[in-house]
Design a protein around this motif. Sequence first.
Motif, mmCIF file in Angstrom:
data_model
loop_
_atom_site.group_PDB
_atom_site.id
_atom_site.type_symbol
_atom_site.label_atom_id
_atom_site.label_comp_id
_atom_site.label_asym_id
_atom_site.label_seq_id
_atom_site.Cartn_x
_atom_site.Cartn_y
_atom_site.Cartn_z
ATOM 1 N N HIS A 43 0.850 -1.195 0.000
ATOM 2 C CA HIS A 43 0.000 0.000 0.000
ATOM 3 C C HIS A 43 0.884 1.242 0.000
ATOM 4 C CE1 HIS A 43 1.078 -0.447 4.228
ATOM 5 N NE2 HIS A 43 0.896 0.864 4.340
ATOM 6 N N ASP A 49 1.033 5.152 1.812
ATOM 7 C CA ASP A 49 0.454 5.973 2.884
ATOM 8 C C ASP A 49 0.102 7.316 2.250
ATOM 9 O OD1 ASP A 49 1.332 3.807 4.298
ATOM 10 O OD2 ASP A 49 2.250 4.963 5.898
ATOM 11 N N HIS A 82 4.626 -0.251 0.085
ATOM 12 C CA HIS A 82 5.309 -1.053 1.091
ATOM 13 C C HIS A 82 4.301 -1.965 1.768
ATOM 14 C CE1 HIS A 82 3.815 2.618 2.960
ATOM 15 N NE2 HIS A 82 3.620 1.893 4.038
ATOM 16 N N ARG A 125 2.979 10.206 11.959
ATOM 17 C CA ARG A 125 2.724 10.935 10.714
ATOM 18 C C ARG A 125 2.270 12.362 10.990
ATOM 19 N NH1 ARG A 125 -0.286 6.513 8.078
ATOM 20 N NH2 ARG A 125 0.853 4.643 8.669
#
Length: 214
Positions: free
Chosen positions: A132, A134, A188, A211
């Motif tokens: 996927h 992010d 990743h 994040r």
Amino acid sequence: MSDLFSPLPCAERVDLGVGVVLFRKRLQDAAPSLLAALQPLLARAPFRHMTTQRGFALSAAMTNCGVLGWIGDHRGYRYTPHDPQSGYPWPAMPEILRSAAIQAADDAGFADFSPDACLINHYAVGARMGLHQDKDEADFSQPIVSFSFGLPTLFLWGGLARRDKPQKFPLEHGDVLVWGGPARLCFHGVSPIKEGAHPLTGACRLNLTFRRAA
Ligand code: MD6
Ligand code: FE
């Protein structure tokens, strides 16, 4: 800064590509304190299995701390200020975790990292995470900082296109991965966790990703 985070003699910096830095075993000494800081927030916001928009449960169980938390449900993936399960705001990000993440980002070359969200993943034996990107965050100029604890995994590290064949490298207890700049949107994933028991976490892998979501 406390010397809790000073590099271990066995700690090692590995530059895996432009914008991707692995600090091996960086948090090995600090791990007991960092994991202890999680306990009160896990009581308030327990691990749960989020779902895809189509209703499939993700195999890792998740929760969050910080001003914003990442969720997945029938409406898709997004960040919310409240835990949908309790209706309360997500627990605050413990300072000991926040400062360790900021220091790692700084050492990797990303000054001024200012995380507002920390996604906490719990992988039981057999749990995994498919490839996927992010990309639910508003600000891709800030990196992602990832802490791994407990059982190891083989991390899948692809390119900017889904079809790019991923490389595999181990992520082990105490490892920190910093991911940003031109690598910020690389695909990743996490290979299935193999059976085992870790003295600190038991039969699971824990991963924290810090994040800047808003
Ligand atoms: C994990 N981590 O390691 C899941 N994302 O369990 C991630 O998906 C991740 O480790 C972006 C950057 C670093 C990561
Ligand atoms: Fe990710």
